[in-house]
Design an enzyme around this catalytic site. Structure first.
Site, PDB file in Angstrom:
ATOM      1  N   TYR A 195      47.275  40.444  36.704  1.00  0.00           N
ATOM      2  CA  TYR A 195      46.093  39.816  36.088  1.00  0.00           C
ATOM      3  C   TYR A 195      46.451  39.296  34.686  1.00  0.00           C
ATOM      4  O   TYR A 195      46.175  38.136  34.345  1.00  0.00           O
ATOM      5  CB  TYR A 195      44.982  40.861  36.015  1.00  0.00           C
TER       6      TYR A 195
ATOM      7  N   LYS B 219      46.619  35.481  33.345  1.00  0.00           N
ATOM      8  CA  LYS B 219      45.784  35.007  32.230  1.00  0.00           C
ATOM      9  C   LYS B 219      46.664  34.388  31.139  1.00  0.00           C
ATOM     10  O   LYS B 219      46.306  33.375  30.545  1.00  0.00           O
ATOM     11  CB  LYS B 219      44.935  36.159  31.665  1.00  0.00           C
TER      12      LYS B 219
HETATM   13  C1  AKB Z   1      39.550  44.336  33.250  1.00  0.00           C
HETATM   14  O1  AKB Z   1      39.385  45.524  32.908  1.00  0.00           O
HETATM   15  O2  AKB Z   1      40.414  43.980  34.060  1.00  0.00           O
HETATM   16  C2  AKB Z   1      38.678  43.285  32.599  1.00  0.00           C
HETATM   17  C3  AKB Z   1      39.298  42.694  31.398  1.00  0.00           C
HETATM   18  C4  AKB Z   1      39.469  43.486  30.170  1.00  0.00           C
HETATM   19  O3  AKB Z   1      39.660  41.549  31.423  1.00  0.00           O
HETATM   20  N1  AKB Z   1      37.409  43.846  32.266  1.00  0.00           N
END
Ligand code: AKB
Length: 320
Positions: free
Chosen positions: A147, A151
């Site tokens: 993730y 990003k």
């Molecule tokens: C997550 O915990 O993955 C999200 C974020 C901080 O982007 N809430």
């Protein structure tokens, strides 16, 4: 068919942020002008009934193209993503959804002359070698979740589309978001929403992070205000075209439990850290958001206690 001339499209409208942002946008721009889009129909009645909805799978570019027969899309909020904890279960798919989804939206925006695009980034772009306190806007970024990597790459691509093609893309690095209207899905900061629900339902909570894990967080009204303020700022004030650091508060599970105990003195919390602890340990504890404050006047309103008061008030009303 006459096309709706000034449509705002919210992709990922059924998610935690999307469901609230769509309703806010409808208040500002009129219900009929804000199209909610997601891969599933909204469960939330207010979202379903207040304006148009379209099924859009962001991995199918044709779904976006199909919309152009009905709407002249002027702005896109592209919120669909797989978050940090869920992403680790199927990293290749998380990468595909988060990256190909972004490319499909950016390319659609260029081709169809969309005026503005909003895309959320996250504190997950930071990693174990990032300074953890007061994390600067520009610093070491070595994210170790898929993730976070998606990003970080997405931020570079947003800036690239702005610099090379002049696309007006804007973005914020959200901390953990907390709201009472919708549940988050698959993040590391989700405990900070769940704890309020469990405090009311059971009077106790088993936390998947350890008691001293400090993370940056934000109450939803501040997140909505920040997002809309950034989108409404004159283009020349938006000097950062990758993504802005954004901060409101930082707390630990122990501290949020203490805040809840001001209302429910018998509330108890236990700690059973799981794989999400490792993710949390790689993220900042607090964020320096000076650039957002200086460039377009960002200022949060809620701290831990005022958020707790408001969350519990609303959840009690919803449950009764
Ligand atoms: C997550 O915990 O993955 C999200 C974020 C901080 O982007 N809430």
């Amino acid at each position: 068919m006459t096309k709706k001339p000034h449509t705002i499209l919210v992709i990922g409208a059924c998610g935690q942020l999307g469901s609230e942002l769509t309703l806010e946008l409808r208040k500002i721009y009129g219900d009929a002008n804000v199209v909610a889009a997601d891969i599933q129909y909204p469960k939330q009645a207010e979202l379903r009934e207040s304006g148009p909805f379209e099924i859009v799978d962001v991995l199918t570019p044709q779904h976006l193209t199909d919309l152009t027969s009905k709407y002249k899309v002027k702005q896109i909020y592209h919120l669909a993503a797989i978050l940090s904890a869920t992403g680790e279960k199927n990293p290749k798919f998380a990468w595909r959804l988060n990256m190909d989804g972004l490319f499909n939206v950016l390319d659609f925006a260029l081709e169809h002359k969309v005026e503005k695009v909003y895309w959320p980034s996250s504190i997950a772009v930071f990693g174990p070698n990032t300074p953890r306190e007061n994390t600067p806007q520009n610093t070491i970024m070595d994210p170790n979740t898929v993730y976070g990597i998606s990003k970080q790459a997405g931020e570079r691509w947003c800036e690239y589309y702005f610099l090379k093609y002049g696309l007006d893309v804007r973005s914020l690095r959200y901390p953990g978001l907390i709201g009472y209207k919708a549940l988050p899905g698959g993040g590391t900061t989700d405990y900070a929403v769940d704890i309020y629900h469990q405090a009311l339902a059971k009077g106790t909570y088993k936390c998947f992070l350890s008691e001293h894990t400090r993370l940056p967080m934000m109450y939803m009204p501040d997140a909505l205000k920040g997002t809309l303020d950034l989108m409404h700022a004159p283009a020349e004030q938006v000097k950062i075209r990758s993504s802005y650091n954004l901060a409101a508060m930082s707390f630990t599970p122990e501290e949020i439990a203490g805040s809840i105990r001001r209302h429910y003195p018998d509330f108890t919390i236990t700690y059973e850290p799981d794989m999400r602890q490792q993710i949390a340990d790689s993220w900042p504890q607090s964020i320096d958001d000076l650039a957002a404050r200086q460039d377009w006047g960002w200022k949060p309103q809620y701290d831990l206690h005022t958020m707790t008061d408001d969350m519990l008030l609303h959840l009690k009303r919803i449950n009764n």
